[in-house]
Design a protein around this motif. Sequence first.
Motif, PDB file in Angstrom:
ATOM      1  N   PHE A 417       0.751  -1.286   0.196  1.00 34.27           N
ATOM      2  CA  PHE A 417      -0.409  -0.194   0.160  1.00 34.27           C
ATOM      3  C   PHE A 417       1.219   0.737   0.286  1.00 34.27           C
ATOM      4  N   LEU A 418       2.449   1.114   0.259  1.00 35.72           N
ATOM      5  CA  LEU A 418       2.646   2.675   0.515  1.00 35.72           C
ATOM      6  C   LEU A 418       3.415   2.739  -0.827  1.00 35.72           C
ATOM      7  N   GLU A 419       3.477   1.988  -1.538  1.00 35.12           N
ATOM      8  CA  GLU A 419       4.244   2.116  -3.038  1.00 35.12           C
ATOM      9  C   GLU A 419       2.838   2.410  -3.523  1.00 35.12           C
ATOM     10  N   MET A 420       1.537   2.923  -3.361  1.00 33.35           N
ATOM     11  CA  MET A 420       0.669   2.882  -4.076  1.00 33.35           C
ATOM     12  C   MET A 420       0.172   5.130  -4.381  1.00 33.35           C
ATOM     13  N   GLU A 421       1.514   6.006  -3.267  1.00 31.40           N
ATOM     14  CA  GLU A 421       1.807   7.241  -3.687  1.00 31.40           C
ATOM     15  C   GLU A 421       0.481   7.769  -3.200  1.00 31.40           C
ATOM     16  N   LYS A 422      -0.374   7.629  -2.569  1.00 27.53           N
ATOM     17  CA  LYS A 422      -1.716   8.593  -2.505  1.00 27.53           C
ATOM     18  C   LYS A 422      -1.274   8.246  -1.122  1.00 27.53           C
ATOM     19  N   ASP A 423      -1.860   9.565  -0.430  1.00 27.69           N
ATOM     20  CA  ASP A 423      -1.511  10.004   0.537  1.00 27.69           C
ATOM     21  C   ASP A 423      -2.615   9.621   1.304  1.00 27.69           C
ATOM     22  N   TYR A 424      -3.929   9.228   1.662  1.00 29.77           N
ATOM     23  CA  TYR A 424      -4.689   8.869   2.425  1.00 29.77           C
ATOM     24  C   TYR A 424      -4.356   7.234   2.680  1.00 29.77           C
ATOM     25  N   VAL A 425      -3.530   7.016   1.628  1.00 31.35           N
ATOM     26  CA  VAL A 425      -3.607   5.137   1.689  1.00 31.35           C
ATOM     27  C   VAL A 425      -1.744   5.243   2.720  1.00 31.35           C
ATOM     28  N   THR A 426      -1.651   6.275   2.169  1.00 33.45           N
ATOM     29  CA  THR A 426       0.191   5.652   3.193  1.00 33.45           C
ATOM     30  C   THR A 426      -0.386   6.624   4.579  1.00 33.45           C
ATOM     31  N   ALA A 427      -0.895   7.303   4.741  1.00 36.77           N
ATOM     32  CA  ALA A 427      -1.309   7.608   6.389  1.00 36.77           C
ATOM     33  C   ALA A 427      -2.120   6.751   7.007  1.00 36.77           C
ATOM     34  N   GLU A 428      -3.154   5.677   5.921  1.00 34.48           N
ATOM     35  CA  GLU A 428      -3.717   5.120   7.321  1.00 34.48           C
ATOM     36  C   GLU A 428      -2.554   3.674   7.153  1.00 34.48           C
ATOM     37  N   THR A 429      -2.109   3.346   6.433  1.00 28.81           N
ATOM     38  CA  THR A 429      -1.300   2.027   6.205  1.00 28.81           C
ATOM     39  C   THR A 429       0.160   2.263   7.714  1.00 28.81           C
ATOM     40  N   LEU A 430       0.790   4.024   7.577  1.00 30.79           N
ATOM     41  CA  LEU A 430       1.411   4.241   8.594  1.00 30.79           C
ATOM     42  C   LEU A 430       1.037   4.027  10.604  1.00 30.79           C
ATOM     43  N   VAL A 431      -0.378   4.081  10.260  1.00 26.65           N
ATOM     44  CA  VAL A 431      -1.157   3.903  11.865  1.00 26.65           C
ATOM     45  C   VAL A 431      -0.894   2.348  11.926  1.00 26.65           C
ATOM     46  N   LEU A 432      -1.866   1.534  11.188  1.00 24.42           N
ATOM     47  CA  LEU A 432      -1.229   0.346  11.334  1.00 24.42           C
ATOM     48  C   LEU A 432      -0.134  -0.469  11.292  1.00 24.42           C
ATOM     49  N   VAL A 433       0.717  -0.020  10.242  1.00 21.96           N
ATOM     50  CA  VAL A 433       2.121  -0.703   9.878  1.00 21.96           C
ATOM     51  C   VAL A 433       2.616  -0.545  12.215  1.00 21.96           C
ATOM     52  N   LYS A 434       2.559   0.947  12.376  1.00 17.52           N
ATOM     53  CA  LYS A 434       2.707   0.909  13.518  1.00 17.52           C
ATOM     54  C   LYS A 434       2.110  -0.007  14.984  1.00 17.52           C
ATOM     55  N   ASP A 435       1.275  -0.532  15.319  1.00 18.57           N
ATOM     56  CA  ASP A 435       0.113  -1.269  15.615  1.00 18.57           C
ATOM     57  C   ASP A 435       0.707  -3.194  15.742  1.00 18.57           C
ATOM     58  N   LEU A 436       0.687  -3.145  13.763  1.00 19.03           N
ATOM     59  CA  LEU A 436       1.473  -3.970  14.163  1.00 19.03           C
ATOM     60  C   LEU A 436       2.582  -4.534  14.263  1.00 19.03           C
ATOM     61  N   LEU A 437       3.921  -3.738  14.466  1.00 17.75           N
ATOM     62  CA  LEU A 437       5.082  -3.388  14.597  1.00 17.75           C
ATOM     63  C   LEU A 437       5.120  -4.089  16.540  1.00 17.75           C
ATOM     64  N   ARG A 438       3.770  -3.006  17.245  1.00 22.60           N
ATOM     65  CA  ARG A 438       3.124  -3.474  18.899  1.00 22.60           C
ATOM     66  C   ARG A 438       3.370  -4.825  19.112  1.00 22.60           C
ATOM     67  N   LYS A 439       2.563  -5.732  17.998  1.00 22.17           N
ATOM     68  CA  LYS A 439       2.074  -6.910  18.060  1.00 22.17           C
ATOM     69  C   LYS A 439       3.364  -7.988  17.999  1.00 22.17           C
ATOM     70  N   TYR A 440       4.092  -7.717  16.340  1.00 20.37           N
ATOM     71  CA  TYR A 440       4.347  -8.832  16.223  1.00 20.37           C
ATOM     72  C   TYR A 440       5.729  -7.469  15.805  1.00 20.37           C
ATOM     73  N   PRO A 441       6.265  -7.609  17.083  1.00 25.02           N
ATOM     74  CA  PRO A 441       7.779  -6.882  17.004  1.00 25.02           C
ATOM     75  C   PRO A 441       9.237  -7.363  15.785  1.00 25.02           C
ATOM     76  N   GLN A 442       8.737  -8.822  15.793  1.00 25.10           N
ATOM     77  CA  GLN A 442       9.215  -9.588  14.735  1.00 25.10           C
ATOM     78  C   GLN A 442       9.818  -9.620  13.584  1.00 25.10           C
ATOM     79  N   TRP A 443       8.863  -8.144  13.212  1.00 23.88           N
ATOM     80  CA  TRP A 443       8.621  -7.616  11.318  1.00 23.88           C
ATOM     81  C   TRP A 443       9.243  -6.577  11.305  1.00 23.88           C
ATOM     82  N   SER A 444       9.637  -6.216  12.309  1.00 25.17           N
ATOM     83  CA  SER A 444      10.574  -4.836  12.432  1.00 25.17           C
ATOM     84  C   SER A 444      11.001  -4.177  11.238  1.00 25.17           C
ATOM     85  N   HIS A 445      12.378  -5.995  11.246  1.00 21.80           N
ATOM     86  CA  HIS A 445      13.522  -5.932   9.676  1.00 21.80           C
ATOM     87  C   HIS A 445      12.878  -5.361   8.600  1.00 21.80           C
ATOM     88  N   ASP A 446      11.251  -5.572   7.856  1.00 21.55           N
ATOM     89  CA  ASP A 446      10.626  -5.755   6.676  1.00 21.55           C
ATOM     90  C   ASP A 446      10.015  -4.601   6.816  1.00 21.55           C
TER      91      ASP A 446
END
Length: 843
Positions: A417-446
């Motif tokens: 989604f981050l590669e779609m280069e749409k502001d609203y898509v990037t914004a929503e994705t960033l919020v979700l990635v933050k929550d994902l990293l809080r639950k799945y720290p093992q995905w931090s590198h990717d």
Amino acid sequence: MAPPAQSQRSHSPSQPSGKGEVSDLKMQLRQLAGSRAPGTDDSKRDLFKKVISYMTIGIDVSSVFSEMVMCSATSDIVLKKMCYLYVGNYAKYNPDLALLTINFLQRDCKDEDPMIRGLALRSLCSLRVPNLVEYLVGPLGAGLKDGNSYVRMVAAVGVLKLYHISGSTCVDADFPALLKHLMLNDPDAQVVANCLSALQEIWGLEASSSEEAVREREALISKPIIYYLLNRIKEFSEWAQCTVLELVSKYAPPDSNEIFDIMNLLEDRLQHANGAVVLATIKLFLQLTLSMTDVHQQVYERIKAPLLTLVSSGSPEQSYAVLSHLHLLVMRAPMLFASDYKHFYCQYNEPFYVKKLKLEMLTAVANESNTYEIVTELCEYAANVDIPIARESIRAVGKIALQQYDVNAIVDRLLQFLEMEKDYVTAETLVLVKDLLRKYPQWSHDCIAVIGNISSNNVQEPKAKAALIWMLGEYAQDMQDAPYALEGLIEDWEDENSPEVRLHLLTAVMKCFFRRPPETQKALGAALAAGLADMHQDVHDRALFYYRLLQNNVSVANSVVNPPKQAVSVFADTQSSEIKDRIFDEFNSLSVLYQKPSYMFTDKEHQGPFAFSEELGNLSIGSEPADDILPAQRVEANDEDLLLTTIEKEENRAHGNNDSAYNAPAYDSSLSQLAVSQTDGELLSLDQTVPADAPQPSSAIDDLFGLGLSIAPSPAPSPPLKLNSKAVLDPSTFQQKWRQLSVSISQEGSLSPQGVAAMMSPQALLHHMQSHYIHCIASGGQAPNFKFFFFAQKADEPATFLVECIINSSMCKAQIKIKADDQSASQAFSALFQSALSKFGMA
């Protein structure tokens, strides 16, 4: 020369041609009143239509009342209907004119035509004039015994109208007993339904003052009456079937055999074309089997098909209503609906509110077997031209990722989604990635590998920017440009409008400093200096806290800001299980559509102990704050500050902070631009502790970060503020003072989780604050936003404090504005008010 002849115009029946139009109508009606010539009824119809059309558009035609009554002496049903409509409209506004209608209505109640008898009786009961009650008893009694079912049906409803005009007259005439007899013996199903509806309302209202009415109300849900109604249910109309099913839902069968008998009898109601009948039947089935786990699950399986059929066969509004009930069932038993996920795919022509609900249901039913298909479908929606739906679909993908174990493919989709280069898509994705990293720290590198390529300049939404900043601070050691990205954000501090972003920025810079000190030293100094001078109280407090923490012990500061973290296993639900159960108990009602129990939008007690006006600008303000909360008077609040709104402009924020009890270092804006050049050897060791008896304890920190300031000695403590326990302030004085005084302090407070739970009853907060001698004079709003106006007075002098407190229970925050006669005591009162508020719910 003669004037030109006026052109002939045909006047519209809905627009009078001049001031004399009503007078002309009156004259024409009087001429036709006693006429029996052929075509008279047709002429009357035209005149009646004009009268009704004038009445409809608001023209006063009450002057033709007598003529309309005189013209009603006809056998034409159409004329009768129009006359009754006219009479019913003007009789309630002019009781004196209503007397003129009694004779002809009573005469029509004895007409040979049952249609006219019924219409006349309905019109007679619709006059709703207390002085005419004595004229209703006779026609109603005759109507209940009439040989025509239409007249009996009208009479049953007329009894209820009579009860609302004069309950004692209705009961004394023994009409409830006649209705009961009619309900149990009448061959016409609609008469039975009207009698049942009238009896339920009459006995329900009478139960508060009569034990006999209580017994009669309970008798309605006895086995003989319930079975009698169920055996005739196919004869009833859709409305009547819903009434019967609602009554049956209150009946408690003594054994399981009786439960199965009722369900077998009503099985075919699940196939009814009317959605209301289907939902009423489903509610009954669910309630009957609530204590039978296995059967209850079978009911879920049985009702799926009827509900899904209703969703696809009705209008968008009907689909939403049915979907809301289906959503409630899905949330209670998602596994039972997991195989039906394709029914929740969005159609291109559906409105937003239907699509949004379907996305929530797709999120709920996702499991290991269908996650791939659901996420694939949701990713298609992310590219939708409808931006709100695209946002909701991205959130849905994130929610599914947070509740699944195998998230490999989902994380890859989110990063795409981050590669779609749409502001609203990037914004929503960033919020979700933050929550994902809080639950799945093992995905931090990717994740960090992709996040590191995003420029903060391309992210404008506060929540998304806050998420990006959190990741920059949390994973600073893995993101090469993290210190420099944070430094760029700090340079734009004054242009950042969101306090949330500034708070995250302070914390992220602190985290980055402890991981990469040399590169972040300058940024941290600038951030602390800007934060200490920030107008927002929370930002100022956090900067001061970090400043003093670093000053005291750097290793402790590191352990506070960068403690060992465990992965978040479960994210908090937005609704408690108790609330969900209450909504389920109110199945087939607006509670399901609003997704909140009925008391939250119907019960005034939930909104506060005062009665509120329907208009937004009207607050109910108590006249005297006695030892307990008294009933309130209605006072119209014209002042803008008294409007119930959850978004308030920040007034005099600088003034409120300058009066703060904190003694923060004074700030010069040029300091944020200082570049302190120091070698690595001059950096403060992470285990260095500043001695408590050092002559200038802040000098090391100030020199390190380029602040060049020290904390001034704390002033001598002022005597504690004492409040008057018997403070009195009338509403008009409160409003006058509120308009005249300026805001002395405007800041944010907080509630404890226990306090938020106690906000289910806002009256508890009023009693709590009153125990601290802070009295409520007005309140309003409903969950999650509440608004209160408090006042207090000094114990030793007549100085008054006025408070506007806006509480957001979902965020545990309170926006507080204080106005005071004595501005010098505002800060002391603010501390006292916040202390009392923070203790709410802790007892």
